[in-house]
Design a protein around this motif. Structure first.
Motif, PDB file in Angstrom:
ATOM      1  N   GLY A  75      -2.665  23.287  -1.234  1.00 43.86           N
ATOM      2  CA  GLY A  75      -3.956  23.970  -1.510  1.00 43.86           C
ATOM      3  C   GLY A  75      -4.878  23.350  -2.410  1.00 43.86           C
ATOM      4  O   GLY A  75      -6.118  23.959  -2.588  1.00 43.86           O
ATOM      5  N   LYS A  76      -4.669  22.272  -3.190  1.00 39.41           N
ATOM      6  CA  LYS A  76      -5.557  21.691  -4.217  1.00 39.41           C
ATOM      7  C   LYS A  76      -6.153  20.575  -3.396  1.00 39.41           C
ATOM      8  O   LYS A  76      -5.743  20.172  -2.378  1.00 39.41           O
ATOM      9  CB  LYS A  76      -4.534  20.613  -5.376  1.00 39.41           C
ATOM     10  N   LYS A  77      -7.369  20.480  -4.077  1.00 38.75           N
ATOM     11  CA  LYS A  77      -8.480  19.648  -3.427  1.00 38.75           C
ATOM     12  C   LYS A  77      -8.104  18.066  -4.112  1.00 38.75           C
ATOM     13  O   LYS A  77      -8.127  18.026  -5.503  1.00 38.75           O
ATOM     14  CB  LYS A  77      -9.742  19.828  -3.568  1.00 38.75           C
ATOM     15  N   LEU A  78      -7.967  17.043  -3.069  1.00 39.65           N
ATOM     16  CA  LEU A  78      -7.364  15.768  -3.858  1.00 39.65           C
ATOM     17  C   LEU A  78      -8.749  14.802  -3.603  1.00 39.65           C
ATOM     18  O   LEU A  78      -9.321  14.817  -2.295  1.00 39.65           O
ATOM     19  CB  LEU A  78      -6.159  15.313  -2.966  1.00 39.65           C
ATOM     20  N   GLY A  79      -9.230  14.020  -4.620  1.00 47.34           N
ATOM     21  CA  GLY A  79     -10.274  12.976  -4.203  1.00 47.34           C
ATOM     22  C   GLY A  79      -9.869  11.619  -4.392  1.00 47.34           C
ATOM     23  O   GLY A  79      -8.901  11.324  -5.365  1.00 47.34           O
ATOM     24  N   ILE A  80     -10.001  10.987  -3.420  1.00 45.90           N
ATOM     25  CA  ILE A  80      -9.599   9.644  -3.366  1.00 45.90           C
ATOM     26  C   ILE A  80     -10.621   8.734  -3.637  1.00 45.90           C
ATOM     27  O   ILE A  80     -11.654   8.637  -2.980  1.00 45.90           O
ATOM     28  CB  ILE A  80      -8.786   9.001  -2.033  1.00 45.90           C
ATOM     29  N   HIS A  81     -10.810   7.927  -4.900  1.00 49.17           N
ATOM     30  CA  HIS A  81     -11.776   7.102  -5.221  1.00 49.17           C
ATOM     31  C   HIS A  81     -11.663   5.452  -4.971  1.00 49.17           C
ATOM     32  O   HIS A  81     -10.764   4.834  -5.466  1.00 49.17           O
ATOM     33  CB  HIS A  81     -12.065   7.239  -6.642  1.00 49.17           C
ATOM     34  N   ALA A  82     -12.230   5.505  -3.580  1.00 43.71           N
ATOM     35  CA  ALA A  82     -12.079   4.016  -2.918  1.00 43.71           C
ATOM     36  C   ALA A  82     -10.864   4.265  -1.644  1.00 43.71           C
ATOM     37  O   ALA A  82      -9.632   4.560  -2.089  1.00 43.71           O
ATOM     38  CB  ALA A  82     -11.658   2.963  -3.666  1.00 43.71           C
ATOM     39  N   PHE A  83     -11.378   4.172  -0.370  1.00 40.70           N
ATOM     40  CA  PHE A  83     -10.650   4.454   0.718  1.00 40.70           C
ATOM     41  C   PHE A  83     -10.283   3.045   1.474  1.00 40.70           C
ATOM     42  O   PHE A  83     -10.564   3.017   2.534  1.00 40.70           O
ATOM     43  CB  PHE A  83     -11.476   5.135   1.428  1.00 40.70           C
ATOM     44  N   GLY A  84      -9.577   2.276   0.724  1.00 47.72           N
ATOM     45  CA  GLY A  84      -8.702   0.976   1.280  1.00 47.72           C
ATOM     46  C   GLY A  84      -7.581   1.551   1.838  1.00 47.72           C
ATOM     47  O   GLY A  84      -7.310   2.669   2.085  1.00 47.72           O
ATOM     48  N   ASN A  85      -6.689   0.187   1.793  1.00 48.59           N
ATOM     49  CA  ASN A  85      -5.348   0.413   2.280  1.00 48.59           C
ATOM     50  C   ASN A  85      -4.466   1.446   1.527  1.00 48.59           C
ATOM     51  O   ASN A  85      -3.802   2.261   2.154  1.00 48.59           O
ATOM     52  CB  ASN A  85      -4.733  -0.710   2.117  1.00 48.59           C
ATOM     53  N   GLU A 112      10.942  -2.905  -0.707  1.00 48.44           N
ATOM     54  CA  GLU A 112      10.018  -3.018   0.712  1.00 48.44           C
ATOM     55  C   GLU A 112       8.789  -3.735   0.727  1.00 48.44           C
ATOM     56  O   GLU A 112       8.654  -4.793   1.317  1.00 48.44           O
ATOM     57  CB  GLU A 112       9.936  -1.580   1.489  1.00 48.44           C
ATOM     58  N   ALA A 113       8.142  -3.456  -0.649  1.00 51.46           N
ATOM     59  CA  ALA A 113       6.892  -3.970  -0.883  1.00 51.46           C
ATOM     60  C   ALA A 113       7.039  -5.408  -1.549  1.00 51.46           C
ATOM     61  O   ALA A 113       6.322  -6.441  -1.020  1.00 51.46           O
ATOM     62  CB  ALA A 113       6.159  -3.323  -2.250  1.00 51.46           C
ATOM     63  N   ASN A 114       8.165  -5.577  -2.159  1.00 51.81           N
ATOM     64  CA  ASN A 114       8.457  -6.926  -2.741  1.00 51.81           C
ATOM     65  C   ASN A 114       8.547  -7.898  -1.371  1.00 51.81           C
ATOM     66  O   ASN A 114       8.222  -9.184  -1.531  1.00 51.81           O
ATOM     67  CB  ASN A 114       9.750  -6.793  -3.525  1.00 51.81           C
ATOM     68  N   SER A 124       0.633  -1.212  -0.061  1.00 53.51           N
ATOM     69  CA  SER A 124       0.066   0.017  -0.237  1.00 53.51           C
ATOM     70  C   SER A 124       0.712   1.395  -0.054  1.00 53.51           C
ATOM     71  O   SER A 124       0.685   2.347  -0.609  1.00 53.51           O
ATOM     72  CB  SER A 124      -0.843   0.106   1.174  1.00 53.51           C
ATOM     73  N   ASN A 125       1.848   1.251   0.782  1.00 51.37           N
ATOM     74  CA  ASN A 125       2.620   2.492   0.986  1.00 51.37           C
ATOM     75  C   ASN A 125       3.209   2.838  -0.387  1.00 51.37           C
ATOM     76  O   ASN A 125       3.495   3.898  -1.007  1.00 51.37           O
ATOM     77  CB  ASN A 125       3.597   2.561   2.241  1.00 51.37           C
ATOM     78  N   ALA A 126       4.005   1.712  -0.961  1.00 53.83           N
ATOM     79  CA  ALA A 126       4.642   1.901  -2.519  1.00 53.83           C
ATOM     80  C   ALA A 126       3.847   2.258  -3.373  1.00 53.83           C
ATOM     81  O   ALA A 126       4.196   3.399  -4.091  1.00 53.83           O
ATOM     82  CB  ALA A 126       5.145   0.424  -2.799  1.00 53.83           C
TER      83      ALA A 126
END
Length: 306
Positions: free
Chosen positions: A132-142, A278-280, A103-105
């Motif tokens: 200052g920009k508006k960020l939209g996250i489409h699906a709030f999983g990991n 790390e993800a690997n 997830s972090n990667a």
């Protein structure tokens, strides 16, 4: 008990070493099939395996037919559309993913793509800032939660839409919940996609939806290419020369995107979201631990088929 690691794109050595330690400490045998070049090699290797760990490798009905002893397949990563879930169920094989390990990667890559896009793909011209920009996250999983965490450091205002996530979880993370995809796209300067590719979501990111974005809207896709209606997005970007699209999943129409929108489109040549050391390591070792846990305690917590 034989556990196969079948990876056309191999794990890093340190990840394989970690997997081996988990497997052999449990008293099981580890077999490796790395950098294989045709499907028959996979069919041969999996024939006597009790479990298999994969990455982007395809586990379909033919593979499952060949795997006479197989009881579990674990995809080292969050997405699992490379496993035929219905076929796995029919073969009485448990299919799992390893949610959260990459997830972090993926989140860091999403923010990196955002920076590159607002700086005009580093072409030497003056760009804009994310602050200052508006960020939209489409699906709030990991992944979405990690994107929100990192974006706070950029000073962005963060919104999210997820029909399956309660408002309380979003507000607890410092994120403003919205209650439709349309509201998210209408509100936000940047939208980051984290939806899976399902019958419901395929081709759902279309002209009508992305066209709601404010002037100079930026769409970032580190999810799956199948969720994008490519023909409609191309049509929209031809009509609205302010819209940018950056992706970690090369579209089927990549050549057309590059030809038409060279200065406001980018896609990685291969999916890069989980391509960190790390993800690997995290995903590979998590997969091994889940298999051992399954065989020793029957734990099916991360099962994705029924």
């Amino acid at each position: 008990m034989k556990i196969l690691v079948a990876t056309e794109k191999p794990f890093a050595k340190v990840a394989v070493d970690g997997i081996r330690e988990v497997v052999e400490n449990a008293g099981y045998e580890l077999a490796l099939l790395e950098k294989y070049t045709d499907k028959q090699q996979l069919l041969n290797a999996i024939a006597d395996a009790d479990a298999v760990i994969i990455r982007s490798d395809i586990i379909d009905a033919e593979v499952l037919d060949a795997a006479k002893n197989l009881k579990i397949v674990v995809r080292a990563g969050a997405g699992y559309d490379n496993i035929d879930l219905a076929a796995a169920t029919a073969h009485k094989v448990v299919a799992m993913n390893t949610p959260g390990q990459n997830s972090n990667a993926v989140a860091e890559l999403a923010l990196g793509l955002m920076v590159m896009a607002v700086r005009n793909m580093y072409n030497g011209t003056s760009g804009t800032e994310l602050m200052g920009k508006k960020l939209g996250i489409h699906a709030f999983g990991n992944v979405g939660r990690n994107v929100a965490r990192i974006a706070k450091g950029f000073g962005m205002s963060i919104y999210a839409y997820d029909a399956y996530c309660p408002d309380e979880a979003m507000t607890a993370a410092g994120v403003t919940p919205v209650h439709s995809a349309e509201e998210l796209y209408k509100t936000c300067d940047v939208v980051s996609l984290h939806i899976p590719a399902t019958d419901e979501t395929k081709n759902s990111i279309n002209k009508a939806l992305v066209g709601l974005m404010p002037k100079n809207g930026l769409l970032v896709n580190t999810a799956r290419k199948e969720v994008i209606n490519e023909d409609e997005l191309i049509e929209l970007m031809q009509e609205r020369t302010d819209i940018k699209y950056v992706a970690d999943v090369m579209p089927a129409a990549d050549a057309k995107f590059r030809t038409l929108f060279a200065d406001r489109y980018f896609a990685t040549p291969k999916k890069m979201g989980a391509q960190t050391a790390e993800a690997n390591i995290n995903a590979g070792i998590a997969a091994a631990k889940q298999i051992v846990d399954f065989f020793t305690t029957g734990n099916t917590r991360f099962q994705v088929n029924k």
